[in-house]
Design a protein around this motif. Structure first.
Motif, PDB file in Angstrom:
ATOM      1  N   ASP A  23      26.505 -19.539  -6.193  1.00 11.27           N
ATOM      2  CA  ASP A  23      27.723 -20.264  -7.351  1.00 11.27           C
ATOM      3  C   ASP A  23      28.236 -21.979  -7.495  1.00 11.27           C
ATOM      4  N   LEU A  24      27.475 -22.332  -8.081  1.00  9.95           N
ATOM      5  CA  LEU A  24      28.263 -24.079  -8.108  1.00  9.95           C
ATOM      6  C   LEU A  24      29.477 -24.180  -9.286  1.00  9.95           C
ATOM      7  N   SER A  25      29.363 -23.032 -10.280  1.00 11.00           N
ATOM      8  CA  SER A  25      30.522 -23.247 -11.352  1.00 11.00           C
ATOM      9  C   SER A  25      32.224 -24.127 -10.973  1.00 11.00           C
ATOM     10  N   LYS A  26      32.557 -23.705  -9.399  1.00 14.70           N
ATOM     11  CA  LYS A  26      33.599 -24.646  -8.738  1.00 14.70           C
ATOM     12  C   LYS A  26      33.545 -25.479  -8.093  1.00 14.70           C
ATOM     13  N   VAL A  27      31.874 -25.791  -8.539  1.00 10.57           N
ATOM     14  CA  VAL A  27      31.728 -27.705  -7.595  1.00 10.57           C
ATOM     15  C   VAL A  27      31.805 -28.525  -8.685  1.00 10.57           C
ATOM     16  N   LEU A  28      33.064 -29.138  -8.624  1.00 11.60           N
ATOM     17  CA  LEU A  28      33.141 -30.442  -9.346  1.00 11.60           C
ATOM     18  C   LEU A  28      32.345 -31.577  -9.600  1.00 11.60           C
ATOM     19  N   TRP A  47      30.394 -19.051   1.536  1.00 10.80           N
ATOM     20  CA  TRP A  47      30.482 -17.589   0.695  1.00 10.80           C
ATOM     21  C   TRP A  47      32.231 -16.974   0.157  1.00 10.80           C
ATOM     22  N   GLY A  48      32.535 -17.483  -1.351  1.00 11.49           N
ATOM     23  CA  GLY A  48      33.448 -18.005  -1.027  1.00 11.49           C
ATOM     24  C   GLY A  48      35.087 -18.227  -0.955  1.00 11.49           C
ATOM     25  N   GLU A  49      34.902 -18.704   0.049  1.00 10.31           N
ATOM     26  CA  GLU A  49      35.532 -19.896   1.057  1.00 10.31           C
ATOM     27  C   GLU A  49      35.536 -21.653   0.259  1.00 10.31           C
ATOM     28  N   TYR A  50      37.070 -21.576  -0.513  1.00 12.16           N
ATOM     29  CA  TYR A  50      37.497 -22.552  -1.803  1.00 12.16           C
ATOM     30  C   TYR A  50      38.970 -22.810  -0.175  1.00 12.16           C
ATOM     31  N   SER A  51      38.422 -24.370  -0.867  1.00  8.43           N
ATOM     32  CA  SER A  51      39.817 -25.148  -0.397  1.00  8.43           C
ATOM     33  C   SER A  51      40.882 -25.186  -1.498  1.00  8.43           C
ATOM     34  N   ASP A  52      42.004 -24.683  -0.723  1.00  7.44           N
ATOM     35  CA  ASP A  52      43.511 -25.473  -1.832  1.00  7.44           C
ATOM     36  C   ASP A  52      43.248 -26.510  -2.716  1.00  7.44           C
ATOM     37  N   GLU A  53      43.709 -26.500  -3.745  1.00 10.85           N
ATOM     38  CA  GLU A  53      43.344 -26.980  -5.136  1.00 10.85           C
ATOM     39  C   GLU A  53      44.933 -27.918  -4.882  1.00 10.85           C
ATOM     40  N   ASN A  54      44.741 -29.017  -5.185  1.00 15.44           N
ATOM     41  CA  ASN A  54      45.731 -29.593  -5.304  1.00 15.44           C
ATOM     42  C   ASN A  54      46.071 -29.832  -7.042  1.00 15.44           C
ATOM     43  N   PHE A  55      47.350 -29.074  -7.436  1.00 15.31           N
ATOM     44  CA  PHE A  55      47.214 -28.834  -9.256  1.00 15.31           C
ATOM     45  C   PHE A  55      49.022 -29.715  -9.809  1.00 15.31           C
ATOM     46  N   ASP A  56      49.157 -30.548  -8.772  1.00 13.49           N
ATOM     47  CA  ASP A  56      50.365 -31.565  -8.389  1.00 13.49           C
ATOM     48  C   ASP A  56      49.891 -32.708  -9.110  1.00 13.49           C
ATOM     49  N   VAL A  57      49.938 -33.638 -10.665  1.00 18.93           N
ATOM     50  CA  VAL A  57      49.693 -34.377 -11.266  1.00 18.93           C
ATOM     51  C   VAL A  57      50.562 -35.694 -10.625  1.00 18.93           C
ATOM     52  N   LEU A  58      51.896 -35.886 -10.185  1.00 15.15           N
ATOM     53  CA  LEU A  58      52.236 -36.662 -10.234  1.00 15.15           C
ATOM     54  C   LEU A  58      51.762 -37.411  -8.635  1.00 15.15           C
ATOM     55  N   ARG A  59      51.453 -36.160  -8.052  1.00 16.76           N
ATOM     56  CA  ARG A  59      50.604 -36.532  -6.093  1.00 16.76           C
ATOM     57  C   ARG A  59      49.773 -37.491  -6.489  1.00 16.76           C
ATOM     58  N   GLY A 114      43.594 -27.023 -15.268  1.00  8.47           N
ATOM     59  CA  GLY A 114      43.760 -25.929 -13.413  1.00  8.47           C
ATOM     60  C   GLY A 114      44.784 -25.512 -13.333  1.00  8.47           C
ATOM     61  N   LYS A 115      46.754 -26.749 -13.930  1.00  9.11           N
ATOM     62  CA  LYS A 115      47.219 -26.053 -13.626  1.00  9.11           C
ATOM     63  C   LYS A 115      47.981 -24.726 -14.350  1.00  9.11           C
ATOM     64  N   LEU A 116      47.356 -25.414 -15.115  1.00  8.43           N
ATOM     65  CA  LEU A 116      48.467 -24.475 -16.818  1.00  8.43           C
ATOM     66  C   LEU A 116      47.164 -22.780 -16.306  1.00  8.43           C
ATOM     67  N   ARG A 117      45.738 -23.526 -16.003  1.00  7.67           N
ATOM     68  CA  ARG A 117      45.071 -22.286 -16.157  1.00  7.67           C
ATOM     69  C   ARG A 117      45.235 -21.106 -15.250  1.00  7.67           C
ATOM     70  N   GLY A 118      45.467 -21.354 -13.796  1.00  2.95           N
ATOM     71  CA  GLY A 118      45.525 -20.838 -12.265  1.00  2.95           C
ATOM     72  C   GLY A 118      44.084 -21.637 -11.988  1.00  2.95           C
ATOM     73  N   THR A 119      42.671 -21.668 -12.065  1.00  2.73           N
ATOM     74  CA  THR A 119      41.474 -22.231 -11.791  1.00  2.73           C
ATOM     75  C   THR A 119      41.511 -23.160 -11.899  1.00  2.73           C
TER      76      THR A 119
END
Ligand code: ADP
Length: 947
Positions: A564-569, A405-417, A443-448
């Protein structure tokens, strides 16, 4: 009953006080007595003094003798007893006695009774009479006052004096010997029956008495005997069950000496728990038979009571021992479970475990879920651990508490990587990679980042699944894959209801539990092969799962709380997007991967597949070389399909063979000389060249270069260590295995795939079409030939496993071709008079689809005009009756297929121009592509030689 017991206990105390008078004697002589107490008595105590009196008048013969002979016998008896304790006053001389009122029970001859005398005058009189050595008194039971019961009279007993007392006493009582007086406690022993005749003085009440004797009876009377035996046997039964009674019996027997019928009756009545009225009745009865009968009643009742008592005791004992057993087993079970680490039914431990799990994430769990968990935890405590409901609740809690519940992995927003990672894993696939980078950028621009559905479509082996994994890596999300191919049970997606046995949550909940984060990348494989459910539609369930509008509150049947599955890709894969249910397709972003051309395959093989395979086979890069020509031959002749899975398999095959060769050579090298191997290094690998060396023993393992040294006996002591070093040195120098186009056959066998191209130049009536299947694009010929000719025989025959769409296309083509021929050559009656046969090889493969129309027309016209179509031409497109060309699908696949078949000119519908323009330059390279929207253009391209 209780009172009786107390009275009995008191008598024991009394015995204690007189212990010094006990004399040990052997077995009881009387057969009656023996019958009652059985034979197993170790010893008995009797009181001699009492024995002397106890025989009085009980034996009818004695009694009658006494009556006749006056008191002569008794005088003799007293003499014998007075030898121990002399008494001056004989009992039978007591004709005036102090009356002692008894409130509870009458005193039976032969029995002890302690009495508390509260009346000081009475007590003084008793003490006085004891002093005078006439220690006798008359013990009389008090009558109940009318309307009152027992205990009442006890209170008033001391107030009663003189006449009142006299009136309240039963007339019949017992002559009682006062054995001891301690304080106000007087211990009495019953002697003989008395009857009050008159009052002598009032305070203390003194009465005149008559001594009563039993009515003479016949000792041998059968009925008397039988009754007495019955009393005895009943008593025996009672005695068996009650050890307390046994003691009484013994004591009594010791006192009375021999048992006679009246004694048996007295004994039975005295020890029975009967009430005082019944006992008084027995006391008053002088007819022995009647007395026995009265006693029999009492003891029978006693027997019944003791049976009930026994069964009560047994039941309680059983209950207690049952409970104890259960407790013991439970404790053992607990200990065993603890030992095995299976302390499952220990509710507290269980809830403790769940709470422990909850605590760290308590803040993140939505309130409604927390509430459900708390409710379930309470329920768990109330349920029986062995009940099925308990297990259901436990499993449910297990799932609820295990979800992230509410546990998310830190996302990578580094496009180059991300780009680096994507390129590292896959060659090409620019569309897919671009799309993923866009996603990261947003994602990077929106923050999420937001959940999205990407659908990768394409033939097998083009890397759909592996790019999914790679995307997860690039985004730093957990990866979970499940295939829905053939899935027809909605419960797989939405879970079962908890009430079913073996109920499980759906795949998505399982996924969240297994990945441990709420934002994984979920790859749903084979979404185009979703089955048709019999109960419920899996496609709709998938929609509920995937739709970003709905899945923020996805409700799994098992879980029963929204997740909540809205964060699932979500990334789906499909071979044919047409097979994806429309509502699903609507919400997806389709990226098609058409397949690879030779050039791309070369890159993939070289930079990805070879490297990976080399690593998995444990082969070093310097040990092997696969030439470009070998790779090209492999791709061209063995792996012509769109994907690279087969190519990967073939490369693996090659490397496995190389690994075997290397190991064989290495094995040979240990014992054999390296000389041959060094040579091999220069030559191409020849598997047979170095395999015929046979070596025995450690000495032989020296290589050729050192042969001379080895031969010298002086150097025989070269250590094994050295030898090993030498051989590993040699192993390092292992030659390179070279794979070239010339020896490729040794590794992968003969090419299975010759060519799609059957004709160098297509003959009359044959035209090359471009088709597209789930396996990618391919070229296929359409052939038409003449069957027979004759006036009005024009007709069409079709073969080649054509589907309905293609059959209709053929009909249309026949009509259109006839019309065109009529225009071009009005004289030519070919179609009107010729039966023609159209065939699409290979006949075993079912074919269908709307893109063969123009090819069929061209083929028929070629036959009709007896003119072959221009060389290296391939075409695709559906034609209407008005000869308009309709767009087709799979432009890239078809282009790739055309290139594979070395086609130079391709005809596409104009509407597909855009698709073609989007293709990568290397795919389009060297192709002459024509876009047409009317058949006349194709006619020109096919038959105009100037083209
Ligand atoms: P699909 O899911 O499309 O059937 P896979 O993803 O299983 O195919 O791919 C088959 C194999 O081909 C995988 O080992 C994958 O790494 C490899 N592969 C496919 N495309 C590429 C590519 N563009 N670059 C490198 N390897 C690829």
């Amino acid at each position: 009953m209780l009172k009786t017991l107390t009275a009995r206990c008191s008598s024991h105390v009394a015995f204690g006080a007189h212990a010094r008078r006990y004399v040990h004697v052997g077995e009881p002589a009387s057969p009656l007595l023996r019958r009652i107490i059985g034979q197993n008595k170790r010893g008995l105590y009797i009181i001699r003094r009492f024995c002397s009196d106890s025989t009085d008048g009980t034996d009818p013969d004695d009694a009658s003798a006494r009556v006749k002979s006056g008191d002569g016998d008794e005088a003799a008896e007293s003499k014998s007893s007075s030898a121990i304790v002399p008494t001056l006053v004989r009992p039978e001389d007591c004709l005036t006695v102090v009356a002692l009122p008894l409130s509870h029970r009458p005193l039976f001859p032969g029995f002890y009774m302690p009495v508390y005398v509260k009346d000081p005058k009475l007590l003084a009189a008793l003490i006085e009479s004891r002093k005078r050595q006439a220690p006798y008194a008359g013990a009389f039971l008090l009558k109940d006052e009318e309307g009152t019961e027992g205990s009442d009279s006890e209170k008033n007993i001391y107030d009663l004096k003189g006449k009142d007392l006299f009136n309240r006493l039963h007339e019949v009582g017992t002559l009682a010997q006062i054995t001891s007086i301690q304080g106000d406690q007087v211990v009495l022993i019953g002697h003989r029956r008395l009857q009050i005749t008159e009052m002598v003085s009032e305070d203390p009440l003194t009465v005149k008495v008559d001594h009563l004797k039993e009515i003479p009876y016949d000792k041998d009377d059968d009925i008397l005997k039988a009754t007495s035996f019955e009393v005895i046997s009943t008593l025996r039964d009672v005695l068996k069950t009650s050890p307390l009674w046994r003691d009484h019996a013994q004591t009594y027997i010791q006192h009375v000496g021999d048992f006679t019928y009246p004694r048996v009756a007295d004994f039975g009545a005295a020890i029975s728990g009967a009430n005082k009225q019944q006992c008084q009745q027995v006391l008053e009865e002088l007819d022995v038979h009647k007395r026995l009968k009265l006693t029999l009643e009492l003891v029978k009742k006693e027997m019944e009571i003791s049976k009930i008592q026994e069964s009560i005791a047994k039941a309680i004992e059983e209950k207690i021992s049952g409970e104890q057993r259960r407790y013991l087993l439970n404790e053992q079970l607990k200990a065993i479970k603890k030992e095995l680490g299976l302390e499952t039914d220990d509710k507290t431990a269980l809830s403790g475990k769940f709470r422990e799990r909850l605590d760290p994430k308590k803040e993140k769990i939505p309130a409604h879920v927390l509430q459900v968990i708390e409710e379930e935890l309470t329920k768990l405590q109330l349920l029986e651990a062995s009940s099925s409901e308990f297990n259901v609740t436990r499993n449910y809690l297990d799932w609820l508490t295990a979800l992230p519940w509410g546990e998310y992995s830190d996302e990578n927003f580094d496009v180059l990587r991300a780009q680096e990672i994507l390129d590292e894993d896959h060659y090409g696939l620019t569309d897919v990679k671009e799309r993923i980078l866009e996603f990261i950028a947003v994602g990077k621009l929106r923050g999420t980042s937001q959940g999205k559905i990407v659908c990768l479509s394409g033939p097998p082996g083009v890397g759909k699944t592996s790019i999914g994994r790679s995307i997860a890596r690039a985004l730093n999300r957990k990866f979970y894959r499940f295939s829905v191919g053939g899935l027809s049970d909605v419960a797989e997606i939405k879970g079962h209801r908890r009430t079913y046995i073996g109920a499980m949550p759906g795949k998505m909940v399982q996924c969240l539990k297994s990945v441990g984060t709420a934002n994984p990348l979920v790859l749903i494989d084979e979404i185009d092969k979703l089955g048709r459910g019999h109960a419920g539609d899996p496609a709709s369930a998938m929609l509920e799962l995937l739709d970003p509008e709905q899945n923020a509150n996805f409700l799994d049947h098992y879980l029963d709380v929204p997740i909540d599955l809205s964060k699932v890709l979500f990334v789906c894969t499909a071979n044919v997007i047409e097979n994806i249910p429309n509502p699903l397709l609507d919400r997806m972003e389709v990226i098609s991967i058409a397949g690879y051309i030779t050039d791309e395959k070369m890159h993939i093989a070289r930079d990805y597949l070879e490297k990976a395979t080399r690593d998995t086979c444990g082969i070093k890069p310097e040990q092997v070389e696969v030439t470009d020509s070998a790779l090209l031959a492999l791709i061209e002749n063995y792996c012509r399909e769109a994907g690279v899975r087969n190519l990967q398999k073939q490369i693996e095959k090659i490397y496995r063979k190389i690994a075997l060769q290397l190991v064989r050579q290495g094995g040979n090298m240990e014992p054999a000389n390296v000389g041959t191997q060094v040579q091999l290094d220069e030559d191409k690998v020849d598997s047979g060249s170095s395999s015929n060396e046979s070596v025995v023993g450690a000495e032989a393992s020296e290589n050729a270069a050192e042969a001379e040294i080895v031969d010298s006996p002086a150097n025989q002591d070269v250590t094994l260590e050295d030898e090993k070093n030498e051989t590993s040195e040699a192993a390092k120098k292992v030659e390179k295995v070279l794979v070239d186009s010339s020896n490729l056959v040794d590794f992968v066998g003969k090419p299975v795939f010759h060519a799609e191209r059957i004709y160098e130049r297509t003959p009359v009536g044959v035209v090359m079409g471009l088709a597209w299947t789930a396996m990618g694009g391919s070229t296929l010929y359409i052939e038409t030939s003449q069957v027979e000719q004759g006036e009005g025989k024009g007709s069409l025959n079709l073969t080649g496993q054509l589907g309905d769409v293609m059959k209709e296309s053929a009909q249309i083509a026949h009509t259109v071709a006839r019309a065109i021929l009529l225009e071009k050559d009005p004289e030519n009656q070919f179609f009107a008079n010729t039966k023609i046969h159209l065939h699409v090889p290979a006949g075993a493969t079912p074919k269908d689809g709307p893109s063969a129309g123009c090819t069929m027309i061209t083929s028929m016209l070629s036959l009709a005009m007896n003119k072959p179509v221009n060389k290296d031409l391939a075409m695709t497109g559906e034609v209407t009756l008005t000869r308009k060309i309709l767009p087709i699908g799979g432009v890239k696949e078809k282009t790739i297929a055309a290139r594979r078949s070395e086609v130079k000119t391709i005809v596409f519908p104009s509407a597909n121009r855009r698709d073609f323009d989007e293709l990568a330059g290397n795919v389009k390279e060297g192709l002459d592509v024509h876009f047409v929207d009317d058949y006349s253009q194709i006619y020109a391209l096919a038959f105009d030689e100037s083209q």
